[in-house]
Scaffold this motif. Structure first.
Motif, PDB file in Angstrom:
ATOM      1  N   ALA A  70       0.809  -1.216   0.000  1.00  0.00           N
ATOM      2  CA  ALA A  70       0.000   0.000   0.000  1.00  0.00           C
ATOM      3  C   ALA A  70       0.841   1.264   0.000  1.00  0.00           C
ATOM      4  CB  ALA A  70      -0.925  -0.007   1.219  1.00  0.00           C
ATOM      5  N   GLY A  71       2.137   1.144   0.030  1.00  0.00           N
ATOM      6  CA  GLY A  71       2.979   2.331   0.122  1.00  0.00           C
ATOM      7  C   GLY A  71       2.781   3.056   1.448  1.00  0.00           C
ATOM      8  N   ASP A  85       2.072   5.074   7.816  1.00  0.00           N
ATOM      9  CA  ASP A  85       1.069   6.098   7.535  1.00  0.00           C
ATOM     10  C   ASP A  85      -0.319   5.457   7.616  1.00  0.00           C
ATOM     11  OD1 ASP A  85      -0.710   7.819   6.427  1.00  0.00           O
ATOM     12  OD2 ASP A  85       0.447   8.202   4.594  1.00  0.00           O
ATOM     13  N   THR A  87      -3.197   6.513   7.164  1.00  0.00           N
ATOM     14  CA  THR A  87      -4.222   6.812   6.160  1.00  0.00           C
ATOM     15  C   THR A  87      -4.041   5.948   4.918  1.00  0.00           C
ATOM     16  OG1 THR A  87      -2.880   8.583   5.226  1.00  0.00           O
ATOM     17  CG2 THR A  87      -4.486   9.208   6.912  1.00  0.00           C
ATOM     18  N   ASN A  88      -2.829   5.473   4.664  1.00  0.00           N
ATOM     19  CA  ASN A  88      -2.627   4.604   3.501  1.00  0.00           C
ATOM     20  C   ASN A  88      -2.726   3.121   3.848  1.00  0.00           C
ATOM     21  OD1 ASN A  88      -2.344   6.592   1.652  1.00  0.00           O
ATOM     22  ND2 ASN A  88      -0.294   6.013   0.970  1.00  0.00           N
ATOM     23  N   CYS A  89      -2.540   2.798   5.127  1.00  0.00           N
ATOM     24  CA  CYS A  89      -2.530   1.380   5.527  1.00  0.00           C
ATOM     25  C   CYS A  89      -3.893   0.759   5.269  1.00  0.00           C
ATOM     26  CB  CYS A  89      -2.166   1.266   7.012  1.00  0.00           C
ATOM     27  SG  CYS A  89      -2.251  -0.422   7.628  1.00  0.00           S
TER      28      CYS A  89
END
Ligand SMILES: Cc1cc2nc3c(=O)[nH]c(=O)nc-3n(C[C@H](O)[C@H](O)[C@H](O)COP(=O)(O)OP(=O)(O)OC[C@H]3O[C@@H](n4cnc5c(N)ncnc54)[C@H](O)[C@@H]3O)c2cc1C
Lengths: 449, 420
Positions: A70-71, A85, A87-89
């Protein structure tokens, strides 16, 4: 690239398992003391005597980052902190599979993953640790700490290209310090200029050049003299394997048995390297030397090396260790212990010293040869403390490399037949088995190899 | 013809990992990465979350242009390799261009496999491997209705959950007797199946689909046992196969995937392969296996990159282990190594905690005093520590009993002693 970052260093021997770090972390991250929120967890052994730490290592090449689809995980190139992060997880948890350190964990209260963010650079766990088991360090701190010791050796040295003697002498003298008398019998260490030229010594400490045969007895005498006049001066020998295992053995054995107070370092390059590469008793089986040549009949040395470190352990020395300049931190830790042990009696350190000239390998490969020797169990790193009567592996190797990975780096083994290689493999395995008998089987079975 | 020293085909997990490894050792050698898709690198693993809307497709990228620039890597996206010419050391692209390399890594991954079901090829269906696939499925979900998922593996189960959450009536068809084979034993799979059933997903196991037809915007699926199903949406998730078709006529040796050795070298000079496309050694046995998972793509990519750059600290590949993490309807699970072994199997010892009421499961498989498999549902464990315990062949000796009783604590203890 190549930047040195802060990390949280853990000193298990100082940890008393109080759990303050866990509470401090929970408080900082959640406002409660509930350990479920802590990014740092203390693991204790069943006996409750020793402790481990599950905590993000802020790895140099973080596997969690590489595995995150997911970056959401990144290593901050400025601070070195591996950031998650939220919000990206997406909560796939692959990072928890990739991390071998328990550095990313699932919080059952919040349903989210969590990891250490170093509190932005000033971690509360470190501040909370009264035992001093946690320290905030950078790789450079370690280097600087060593660099802060005075360099007691002349600049410049006349060693062969790629020789590890300079690394060894400089670091050893730095740590042992100026209040030292150094003995360097005939051998490479004296040969590279340690005793000096034209009436000038190469060290900023007293240094002398005993005979090959009497290094340990001369140092014993010097120490007894200082004891008599009430001065605590460290005696330090840098002898080759000839000066320790062969020609120098009787005086070394005698001094060890009498418990003479000194640090005796054997710089083992497995032969008489500065007189034309003759065999010694520590030359391994199969190795080419000028006196164990390779021809149609003879194919290198026909006998196995003498395990001098084990023999010294059997002398009841206060402290015995093997070391390698490919593992400098390990060597430093052993030197610290040797300095203290040498106040009670003999501390013996056997330093594996690959020789590009005599063994025929590229000077640039010195450290690599040292590393592969350890990782193939040709040269196990261990220490023995007489007060505990116990041997401990300081760099246990779980999946040893086949010895061929080591042998193939070195010209003196180029001619080996498969049978010879098989025998060397067996000797390495038997060596480890023997050492394990001296380690504490019950606790250390898994820590052994 | 343009030239490059290192050429990497595919810019997903394996390709990126190789590029990082190369740049750790060789900062200057010209490095080019080619990707068929016109996008920055992303992971297929993110796609179920694009389908569910948990992430938007604009936010899935693993690297940006700055990353490539900083490392002096040329990134050619939207370019498909159509042929490899090992003798000339070049590849040809769809555009007709040719590019020569000194060292080539094939990291082209895998693509969904169509199972041999009559009529399937002709029947409109969905699959999930690219962002476009994900966006298509997401679109289909908006229309509601019903769905059939062919295949009860991870991808199928993820998709089934997403569809059910979006309000579709979902049926999963799995030809084996359990879902998630390879990761969980029938008992654990049963627990997972139960959760799906409770959430309205119908799971049919033990019967393969034999025939598919389409009519009036719906598809009809018949199973071997005679059951006929129909739905608006058909998703095929019945396994993947390595993308190797462009290698036809090249000397790169293949079986199901590209055969590689312990340094990820293929049978062709100066050509490496890594990731889902590669068939490499297994940790537990002598055979070469396909192990299409992210951790292996990363590890194989790293080894290939190190070997391509000539990094002397390379340690040969110790073999692939099946492993994964899997979350479903708010529950967590993971599996590493053997999951199927029964206690009856010679020289294996199995330790199982099974608590259907609490939806908890934990199975540890030992060979002598070594762990060789662990699978668990809703257990507080460090999967990565368990994985290292297996990979490092930790001999537990007398600590085995303690480990079986509290694997979290003992796992961390092994870690602290052995590889901290
Ligand atoms: C829906 C889904 C869910 C998944 N979930 C998980 C999971 O939970 N855990 C897990 O471990 N794994 C999971 N996987 C598998 C995982 O994504 C793969 O193992 C991983 O992506 C493999 O990486 P790779 O680099 O080998 O190949 P890929 O990720 O497949 O990448 C290959 C790349 O090569 C490019 N390419 C292919 N052919 C060419 C060509 N001829 N020319 C140029 N470029 C080309 C493609 O465009 C692609 O970008 C999942 C996969 C899918 C599809």
């Amino acid at each position: 690239m190549g930047k040195s970052y802060h990390t949280i260093a853990f000193y298990p021997e100082r940890c008393d398992g109080c759990g303050d770090c866990v509470k401090a972390c929970s408080r900082a991250k959640s406002g409660t003391q509930d350990p479920v929120h802590s990014r740092i967890q203390v693991a204790r052994d069943p006996g409750g005597a020793s402790f481990g730490l599950a905590l993000c290592r802020q790895c140099g090449e973080p596997q969690c980052v590489m595995n995150c689809p997911a970056g959401a995980l990144k290593k901050d190139e400025e601070t070195g902190i591996v950031r998650l992060d939220d919000t990206n997880c997406v909560g796939c948890h692959l990072c928890t599979l990739a991390c071998g350190y328990g550095g990313i964990t699932y919080n059952s209260e919040t349903g989210q993953l969590m990891k250490c963010d170093m509190c932005g650079g000033d971690p509360v766990c470190v501040k909370s640790c009264r035992a001093g088991a946690l320290e905030l360090k950078t790789g450079a701190d370690l280097y600087n700490a060593w660099g802060d010791y005075e360099d007691l050796f002349v600049p410049g040295i006349s060693a062969c290209l790629g020789c590890n003697s300079e690394l060894l002498i400089r670091h050893t003298l730095r740590r042992v310090g100026p209040n030292t008398v150094v003995a360097t019998p005939p051998g490479c260490i004296a040969g590279v200029g340690a005793v000096g030229y034209n009436g000038l010594t190469a060290t900023k400490t007293p240094v002398f050049h005993p005979l090959l045969t009497n290094t340990a007895s001369m140092l014993a005498g010097a120490r007894r003299y200082y004891n008599r006049i009430g001065r605590d001066v460290t005696m330090l020998a840098f002898a080759g394997d000839g000066g320790a295992a062969d020609v120098g053995f009787q005086s070394l054995s005698g001094a060890a048995e009498r418990g003479e107070q000194m640090i005796f370092i054997c710089v083992d390059n497995e032969g008489y390297m500065n007189t034309g590469v003759q065999r010694s008793s520590t030359t391994p089986f199969g190795a080419w030397t000028s006196t164990t040549p390779v021809g149609t009949v003879l194919r290198g040395k026909t006998r196995d090396a003498k395990p001098l470190p084990v023999i010294m352990m059997m002398h009841n020395c206060e402290y015995v260790a093997t070391a390698s300049t490919a593992f400098m931190q390990d060597y430093y830790e052993k030197l610290e212990k040797a300095i203290i042990a040498a106040k009670r009696g003999m501390a013996y350190i056997h330093v594996f010293s690959p020789c590009p000239t005599g063994w025929r390998f590229l000077p640039s490969q010195l450290i690599e040869v040292g590393r592969k020797a350890v990782e193939s169990n040709m040269v196990p790193l261990w220490e023995y403390d007489h007060r505990e009567s116990r041997l401990r592996f300081t760099h246990p190797v779980q999946n040893p490399l086949p010895v061929t990975q080591y042998l193939r780096l070195i010209g003196k083994y180029r001619h080996l037949s498969q049978e010879q290689i098989d025998r060397i493999q067996k000797v390495a395995e038997a060596g480890i088995r023997m050492l394990r008998h001296f380690s504490d089987e019950k606790d250390e079975r898994s820590a052994a190899v | 013809m343009s030239r490059t020293k290192y050429l990497i085909i595919g810019s997903s997990h394996a390709g990126l990992s190789a590029a990082e490894a190369i740049r750790l050792y060789d900062q200057d050698g010209a490095l080019t990465m080619i990707s068929a898709e016109k996008a920055y690198p992303y992971s297929p693993t993110i796609l179920p979350y694009v389908v569910s809307g948990k992430v938007h497709e604009d936010r899935i990228f693993l690297r940006d242009q700055a990353w490539f620039d900083k490392r002096n890597i040329r990134f050619l996206n939207g370019a498909t390799v159509t042929g490899v010419h090992a003798e000339k050391k070049s590849v040809s692209l769809e555009s007709g261009r040719e590019m020569s390399y000194e060292k080539l890594l094939i990291a082209t991954g895998a693509e969904p496999e169509l199972p041999p079901v009559a009529g399937l090829k002709e029947c409109p269906h969905y699959k999930l491997r690219t962002v476009d696939d994900a966006i298509n499925i997401r679109g289909a979900l908006k229309k509601g209705g019903s769905a059939i998922v062919l295949g009860g593996g991870l991808i199928g189960m993820h998709a089934a959950e997403n569809m059910a959450r979006a309000g579709l009536k979902v049926t999963v068809v799995e030809m084996l007797r359990q879902v998630l084979p390879g990761y969980f034993d029938p008992q654990a799979a049963g627990l997972i199946q139960k959760v799906f059933t409770e959430n309205g997903v119908k799971i049919l196991t033990g019967n393969p689909a034999t025939n598919v037809t389409s009519a009036h915007g719906a598809c009809a699926v018949s199973l071997r046992n005679g059951l006929d199903l129909s739905a608006h949406v058909l998703l095929v998730a019945a396994g993947v196969r390595p993308r190797i078709s462009f290698l036809a006529g090249s000397p790169v040796g293949t079986d199901a995937g590209i055969l590689v050795d312990e340094r990820m070298r293929t049978s062709a000079q100066d050509i490496w392969a890594a990731g889902d496309v590669a068939q490499a050694g297994s940790f537990l046995g002598p055979e070469k296996i396909l192990n299409g998972i992210v951790p292996d793509a990363v590890e194989q990519g790293r080894i290939a990159g190190m070997d391509m750059a000539g990094d002397p600290s390379l340690k040969p590949y110790s073999g692939g282990i099946a492993m994964n993490t899997y979350s479903f309807f708010g529950n967590r699970s993971f599996s590493v190594g053997l999951s199927l072994a029964e206690a009856s199997e010679e020289d294996l010892e199995v330790d199982t905690i099974y608590s259907p009421a609490g939806l908890k499961y934990q199975k540890l498989v030992f060979r002598e005093d070594r762990l060789i498999g662990a699978s668990a549902i809703n257990a507080a464990l460090d999967p990565g520590v368990i994985c290292q315990t297996i990979r490092r062949k930790v001999q537990m000796g007398e600590m085995k009993r303690g480990f079986a009783a509290s694997p979290l604590e003992y796992g961390r203890l092994f870690m602290s002693r052995l590889w901290r």
